[in-house]
Design an enzyme around this catalytic site. Sequence first.
Site, PDB file in Angstrom:
ATOM      1  N   ASP A 105       0.926  -1.375  -0.059  1.00 46.75           N
ATOM      2  CA  ASP A 105       0.021   0.122   0.002  1.00 46.75           C
ATOM      3  C   ASP A 105       0.722   1.207   0.111  1.00 46.75           C
ATOM      4  OD1 ASP A 105       0.615   0.789   2.687  1.00 46.75           O
ATOM      5  OD2 ASP A 105      -0.904  -0.564   3.500  1.00 46.75           O
ATOM      6  N   MET A 106       0.130   2.364  -0.193  1.00 52.67           N
ATOM      7  CA  MET A 106       0.654   3.437  -0.287  1.00 52.67           C
ATOM      8  C   MET A 106       1.912   3.786   0.670  1.00 52.67           C
ATOM      9  SD  MET A 106      -0.812   7.475  -1.371  1.00 52.67           S
ATOM     10  CE  MET A 106       0.002   8.740  -1.683  1.00 52.67           C
TER      11      MET A 106
END
Length: 232
Positions: A105-106
């Site tokens: 994820d980011m």
Amino acid sequence: MGQVPLERALSKLGVASRSQTKKWIEEGRIAVNGRVIKNPVFLLVPEMAQITVDGKPMKRAESCTMMLYKPKGLVTTRSDEKGRKTVYSLLPVHLQHLHPVGRLDMATTGLLLMTTDTQLSNFLTDPDNEIPRVYAVSVVGRITEDEIKRLSKGIEDKGELLRPRSITLRKVSNKESHLTVELTEGKNREIRRMFEALGSEVTALKRLSFGKLNLGTLTPGHFREITKKEIL
């Protein structure tokens, strides 16, 4: 054998990104069995078709796998509807056709594999093969041994059982706890969800290794090519 759209057939050859090959088609540079095709969804049987670009036969590219040290703030997709930067911004044009093996994820950093080898990707992400992934995790507050035992037994969340292969408490204070977590599946936000179930917020998450691979001397934003022998 079966019919597939031309743009998909070209993508499977691994010679360029899907957007690049689509542009070639629209520019009239692609011919199938001697006939120029400008329709990206033109159907053909790849095994029975002779495909050329600028008159030269197109052959399947050699498989390529890269190990990338993903920095924080990038999403693991080819493009993003919100306009956020993606991991592809780190890759040169000739590597834009690689696809990620799973996602980070980011906010997560660390080891991300990218490849053209679909068979390898499927093997590494199949839960039945139990390929280990090791993460360094920092969370707000003090994690207790009882909470470690609870996580080790598994936590039910949204119909999924979240259970690490192993979890080790490395350093703890009233302010923050540091742990090492090993997983064998790539469930969405698995580590963050496990600690959310305890009421704890993950403040830092970094993948240290994937199978036999580890980051080594690789630095954020950089990558290197790896061989199958290094992975399996």
